[in-house]
Design an enzyme around this catalytic site. Structure first.
Site, mmCIF file in Angstrom:
data_model
loop_
_atom_site.group_PDB
_atom_site.id
_atom_site.type_symbol
_atom_site.label_atom_id
_atom_site.label_comp_id
_atom_site.label_asym_id
_atom_site.label_seq_id
_atom_site.Cartn_x
_atom_site.Cartn_y
_atom_site.Cartn_z
ATOM 1 N N CYS A 88 0.750 -9.035 0.521
ATOM 2 C CA CYS A 88 2.016 -8.307 0.449
ATOM 3 C C CYS A 88 1.910 -6.910 1.037
ATOM 4 C CB CYS A 88 2.513 -8.232 -0.986
ATOM 5 S SG CYS A 88 2.969 -9.848 -1.634
ATOM 6 N N HIS A 344 12.021 -7.649 -2.051
ATOM 7 C CA HIS A 344 10.634 -7.774 -1.603
ATOM 8 C C HIS A 344 10.482 -8.855 -0.535
ATOM 9 C CE1 HIS A 344 6.408 -7.641 -1.386
ATOM 10 N NE2 HIS A 344 6.089 -8.461 -2.370
#
Lengths: 401, 495
Positions: A88, A344
């Site tokens: 991420c 996200h």
């Protein structure tokens, strides 16, 4: 002797797509949306970009391999393009590539793009996928929430905080991000929530409930960087420059050696110490004026504020409940809504954080603009699991601070 | 030198499905099932098969014993997970036995357990070596069938050979009769059975006496001297009728474990034998028979060594490690008897590279990690560079087994998001006493059980993933609370 990155590179322009469930857009559409804003902001021609980096986390869900999807989507003129991936933290990784390229003198102007198109799986949450042929033989059947939830069990056990008190502080983290997100027109989630709603939400991975988890979004963010000299020569004023970029990767100590207690991020602590040093910050609680941290889960944000040496160990609960990190608190954290509400889209997240810093420092953050313009901001981008992860930190600030 | 049983062990899965719940679901259709709706049946978890249950029984059997003495492993079952990949070979590998041994699967009949036992005794006597017999069954039964009510899942293990036996083998006899009371061909998953009264009158009550009488004659033991008569039949009163006809004392008829376990297919005769040994005293004569296309009959006499046999869980201990299951749907789901919507998350490809497996077999199947010879740090998995931040030596690690180590929980969660056949998925960081740790799956956690940081855990061998696209399954080890951890929670809850 390394001199670090401080003030060697400036942000020339940035762009960010709307984040959310972009049912009718491909990853390529999202990249173009962010790019058009960024290049307009930079005030340059496409032909002036010397090299570009693309950050994506789960490319098999959307663009596929390589950086060719970037150069094709943007019609880049046969320049060097590179795809990077670090869980991420992939967005920060693309930024690092561009910043280092400019700092090295190899490029005058470089572009960093992060994108993720996650809402093509047919279900909520991150894609369930394989972890590598050997890992799959012995890794636990773990999801992201289940892995991060364990921070809470280890934290309560270590500090003697009651599960209820911790859950309330975690709830405050999420309520604050929803409040902030409600003021952000590009945010995925713009609804406000209450403590009751958080505490009574369905459990995802004990003790993380639905509102302890961030949104899973589609989106892209883009940065164009150059040297402060070139930026000024183009007539740019009030530059935002890069003060530090530090990254730390787990080496197996947390996962395989009995010296880690499971309640904190070893990587964040290592990277933070180096980043503050690189930026010349000796008292971060006094000197940093804005945080955007990787609040994939409320508990992540909570322990991260300790790992970044802002709250004392075991004291984040108090700072959070005191409103220290609220939008009108001492140091706002997630003033844009964070991963929690801005959303996200994995590869875009690191760049999105820097985008918010850049807007705030230029007084361009609209309804959510901090009254006193922040001067030093830290973006904390995390990838992986608490027991094996990548932590990527970027400190940006006004030139000369 | 006497040949016989050197050690025994058992395994019964933790969940006990209440037969009343099965009957409740089916009596609209099959009211006759109500007559069987008493007690409970052992039910394997979703990640258990006859190989994993055999491994647990074998580990129980080998408590405190040297596995290097084993010269052969026989596995008896009618429900092997693999039709062509030797199942006994998996068990032997998981137990980290040396490769210079005989391994063999025995199947195709409900008397596979006793036939395997008989052959193992013969070969051990002839070759003067030690054989490990494992036997397990997890019979597939159709919903609303009587077998669904009377069957249970489990395993037993016996170490057979010469020397200080706890039960001396007095003799064996087999009658081979192609009496087809039920069958299952290569194309079917479920048995096809014939009328019970015929099976009782022409099968049990005629074929078994022929085998038993021949055995008694061969060994010179009188029927009235039999202390325990293990005859695995679920049908009520059959073992008693048989004993009466044969002249075996009524009180010698062993508990068929129908009330609290169910009949474990081909393994059940050996399960009953292990259960009998757990309650026997030196000098007891134990007669065990296995019925299926004929009948095996074997006679043992408990020796003085039994009196000092070290404690283990065995069948009795595992029966006590019990959780009441009242959800019949869970049984249907675990056994593929219901077409469930498992969600898109369940579609993840669970492919196992066979090269990858072979190369990492000691890690994945034996749970072998590394011990750094430079700094004494145990670690999992074994690697080229020591994980100790103060060491980091290259190429210093020796094989280091973790399977029998106790660990403690550092952190844990109950994950409702990730796909699991039995959500939530429990996992956590387990830290082994003396060093080494792993983020690991946790098995056999009841919904009302509360994991705690610091809780002591032990390892169990389980199915890690099923690859339904290719018909493969891979195994790994999972953590479960130790008996002490389970007991302390019961105490805390005032149970």
């Amino acid at each position: 002797m390394a001199t670090g990155i401080k003030d060697k590179v400036a942000i020339l322009g940035m762009g960010c797509s709307n984040f959310g469930e972009r049912w009718n857009d491909n990853a390529e559409d999202l990249m173009v949306e962010a790019f058009v804003e960024a290049i307009g902001d930079a005030g340059i021609e496409k032909s002036q970009i010397d090299a570009a980096w693309l950050g994506t986390g789960i490319e098999e869900q959307h663009v596929g391999k390589s950086a060719v999807p970037l150069s094709m989507a943007l019609r880049l003129p046969y320049i060097p393009v590179t795809r990077v991936e670090n869980y991420c933290a992939s967005g920060s990784e693309s930024f690092r590539g561009a910043v280092y390229a400019v700092a090295s003198g190899a490029c005058d102007i470089a572009l960093a793009m992060g994108v993720e198109k996650l809402k093509d799986t047919g279900y909520g949450g991150l894609p369930q996928r394989n972890r590598g042929s050997v890992n799959d033989m012995f890794w636990a059947n773990a999801s992201a929430p289940g892995s991060f939830a364990q921070l809470a069990t280890a934290y309560t056990s270590k500090f003697g905080v009651s599960a209820k008190d911790l859950k309330r502080a975690m709830a405050h983290v999420s309520i604050k991000s929803h409040d902030n997100g409600s003021k952000n027109p590009k945010a995925h989630l713009r609804n406000k929530i209450t403590e009751d709603k958080v505490m009574n939400a369905p459990m995802i991975a004990d003790p993380l409930g639905l509102f302890d988890c961030c949104g899973v979004s589609d989106g892209a963010a883009c940065a164009i960087v150059t040297t402060p000299e070139i930026a000024k020569s183009m007539g740019k004023k009030d530059l935002v420059t890069i003060k530090a970029m530090q990254l730390s990767g787990s080496n197996g100590t947390e996962a395989q050696h009995n010296s880690w207690d499971g309640s904190y991020f070893a990587t964040t602590r290592h990277a933070a110490a180096r980043a503050y040093k690189e930026a010349g910050i000796d008292n971060p609680r006094k000197q940093v004026s804005l945080f955007d941290v990787h609040d994939c889960f409320s508990i992540t944000e909570l322990v991260t504020m300790e790992d970044l040496y802002i709250s004392d160990e075991g004291r984040a609960v108090n700072d959070i409940m005191d409103g220290f990190f609220d939008a009108d608190g001492e140091i706002p954290c997630q003033i844009d809504g964070g991963l929690k509400c801005f959303g996200h889209p994995i590869g875009a997240s690191g760049l999105r954080m820097i985008y918010e810093m850049y807007l705030q420092m230029n007084g361009r953050a609209g309804e959510r603009q901090r009254s006193e313009e922040p001067t030093i901001g830290m973006a904390h981008n995390l990838g992986g699991f608490p027991h094996q992860n990548i932590c990527s930190l970027t400190i940006v600030g006004k030139e000369g601070v | 030198m006497d040949t016989g049983i050197l050690a025994y062990g058992g395994y019964i899965p933790q969940s006990r499905l209440q037969r009343s719940e099965i009957a409740k679901a089916h009596t609209w259709f099959a009211p006759g099932l109500r007559g069987l709706a008493k007690g409970e049946r052992a039910m394997a978890n979703w990640d258990e098969d006859t190989v994993t249950m055999s491994v647990e029984a074998a580990r129980d059997c080998m408590t405190g014993l040297d596995r290097d003495d084993i010269a052969a492993v026989y596995m008896a079952s009618t429900t092997f997970p693999f039709q062509d990949r030797q199942n006994a070979g998996i068990v032997a590998d998981v137990l980290a036995l040396k490769s210079g041994i005989m391994t063999l699967d025995v199947g195709s009949s409900q008397r596979a357990g006793t036939s395997g036992l008989s052959i193992a005794l013969q070969t051990s006597a002839a070759a003067n070596n030690t054989t490990l017999l494992v036997t397990s069954d997890k019979r597939r039964t159709k919903a609303a069938s009587p077998l669904e009510m009377t069957t249970g899942d489990g395993a037993a293990a016996l170490l057979l050979g010469q020397g200080n036996v706890i039960a001396k083998h007095l003799g064996s006899h087999t009658e081979a009769v192609d009496f087809v009371d039920h069958y299952r061909d290569e194309n079917n998953n479920y048995d096809y059975g014939w009328e019970e009264r015929w099976i009782r009158d022409e099968g049990y009550l005629k074929i078994a006496p022929a085998a038993i009488n021949a055995l008694l004659e061969k060994t010179g033991v009188k029927a009235e001297d039999i202390s325990t008569f293990c005859f695995p039949v679920a049908m009520a009163r059959v073992a008693g009728m048989l004993a009466k006809n044969l002249g075996i004392p009524g009180d010698a008829v062993a508990d068929n474990l129908q009330a609290n376990c169910g009949e474990i297919g081909a393994a059940h005769a050996v399960v009953m034998l292990v259960h009998a040994l757990e309650h026997a005293k030196p000098g007891d004569k134990i007669l065990v028979a296995g019925f299926g296309q004929g009948c095996d009959a074997l006679l043992f006499e408990a020796t003085d060594a039994l009196a000092s046999y070290p404690a283990r869980r065995g069948i009795t201990g595992h029966l006590a490690r019990r959780r009441e299951e009242t959800n019949y749907n869970r049984f249907l789901a675990f056994n593929g008897l219901i077409n469930m919507e498992r969600g898109i998350r369940a579609e993840t490809d669970k492919n196992t590279g066979l090269t990858t497996l072979y190369r990492n077999k000691h890690m994945a199947q034996r749970f072998v990690g590394g011990l750094c010879t430079a700094c004494d740090t145990p670690q999992f998995p074994k690697s080229n560079i020591c994980v100790n931040p103060d060491c980091g030596e290259v190429g210093t690690q020796e094989d280091h087994p973790f399977a029998d180590k106790i660990s403690h929980l550092n952190s844990y969660t109950a994950d409702k998001l990730t796909y699991s056949p039995d959500p939530p998925s429990y996992y956590g960081m387990i830290q082994f006493d003396g060093g080494g740790r792993l983020m690991n799956d946790i098995c056999d956690i009841a919904p009302d059980f509360e994991l705690q940081v610091g809780m002591s855990m032990r390892m169990m061998f389980r199915v890690k993933d099923y690859d339904n696209n290719r018909g493969f399954r891979r195994y790994f080890w999972k953590a479960t609370p130790t008996d002490e951890a389970l007991a302390s929670q019961k105490t805390n809850k005032g149970e």
